[in-house]
Scaffold this motif. Structure first.
Motif, mmCIF file in Angstrom:
data_model
loop_
_atom_site.group_PDB
_atom_site.id
_atom_site.type_symbol
_atom_site.label_atom_id
_atom_site.label_comp_id
_atom_site.label_asym_id
_atom_site.label_seq_id
_atom_site.Cartn_x
_atom_site.Cartn_y
_atom_site.Cartn_z
ATOM 1 N N ARG A 49 0.824 -1.200 0.000
ATOM 2 C CA ARG A 49 0.000 0.000 0.000
ATOM 3 C C ARG A 49 0.865 1.260 0.000
ATOM 4 O O ARG A 49 0.617 2.205 -0.757
ATOM 5 N N VAL A 50 1.909 1.262 0.811
ATOM 6 C CA VAL A 50 2.801 2.422 0.892
ATOM 7 C C VAL A 50 3.545 2.620 -0.427
ATOM 8 O O VAL A 50 3.725 3.756 -0.883
ATOM 9 N N LYS A 51 3.961 1.539 -1.055
ATOM 10 C CA LYS A 51 4.643 1.655 -2.354
ATOM 11 C C LYS A 51 3.720 2.238 -3.412
ATOM 12 O O LYS A 51 4.135 3.074 -4.220
ATOM 13 N N ALA A 55 4.260 5.827 -5.339
ATOM 14 C CA ALA A 55 4.257 5.951 -6.796
ATOM 15 C C ALA A 55 3.260 7.019 -7.248
ATOM 16 O O ALA A 55 3.561 7.828 -8.125
ATOM 17 N N THR A 56 2.089 7.042 -6.624
ATOM 18 C CA THR A 56 1.072 8.038 -6.976
ATOM 19 C C THR A 56 1.546 9.443 -6.642
ATOM 20 O O THR A 56 1.426 10.359 -7.464
ATOM 21 N N ILE A 59 4.230 10.615 -9.112
ATOM 22 C CA ILE A 59 3.652 11.019 -10.406
ATOM 23 C C ILE A 59 2.991 12.377 -10.277
ATOM 24 O O ILE A 59 3.175 13.253 -11.141
ATOM 25 N N GLU A 60 2.229 12.591 -9.200
ATOM 26 C CA GLU A 60 1.576 13.883 -8.994
ATOM 27 C C GLU A 60 2.596 14.999 -8.860
ATOM 28 O O GLU A 60 2.380 16.100 -9.369
ATOM 29 N N ARG A 61 3.707 14.731 -8.183
ATOM 30 C CA ARG A 61 4.746 15.736 -8.020
ATOM 31 C C ARG A 61 5.363 16.103 -9.366
ATOM 32 O O ARG A 61 5.635 17.259 -9.652
ATOM 33 N N ASP A 62 5.567 15.095 -10.218
ATOM 34 C CA ASP A 62 6.198 15.328 -11.504
ATOM 35 C C ASP A 62 5.290 16.098 -12.463
ATOM 36 O O ASP A 62 5.759 16.734 -13.391
ATOM 37 N N ILE A 63 3.999 16.028 -12.226
ATOM 38 C CA ILE A 63 3.045 16.747 -13.104
ATOM 39 C C ILE A 63 3.017 18.170 -12.669
ATOM 40 O O ILE A 63 3.300 19.113 -13.002
#
Length: 63
Positions: A49-51, A55-56, A59-63
């Protein structure tokens, strides 16, 4: 292949994992997928769950 790659990315799945699911569905064996896997311990489930959450967030940070 491009559709599978885009779909896999949106679902956080690799193209191979998505393809295996499609093949299993076509063979009508999708309901049996995962029956032979041992149940996860609470610690393994929490780690997974933590992994996924990391990952989510990445991805949000990179957007």
């Amino acid at each position: 292949m491009a559709i599978a790659a885009g779909s896999g990315a949106r679902l956080s799945l690799s193209v191979k994992t998505l393809g295996a699911g499609v093949v299993a569905e076509r063979k009508a064996t999708l309901a049996k997928v995962g029956e032979t896997q041992k149940p996860q311990s609470e610690l393994e489930a929490e780690l997974a769950r933590v992994k996924r959450e990391l990952a989510t967030v990445t991805i949000e940070r990179d957007i």
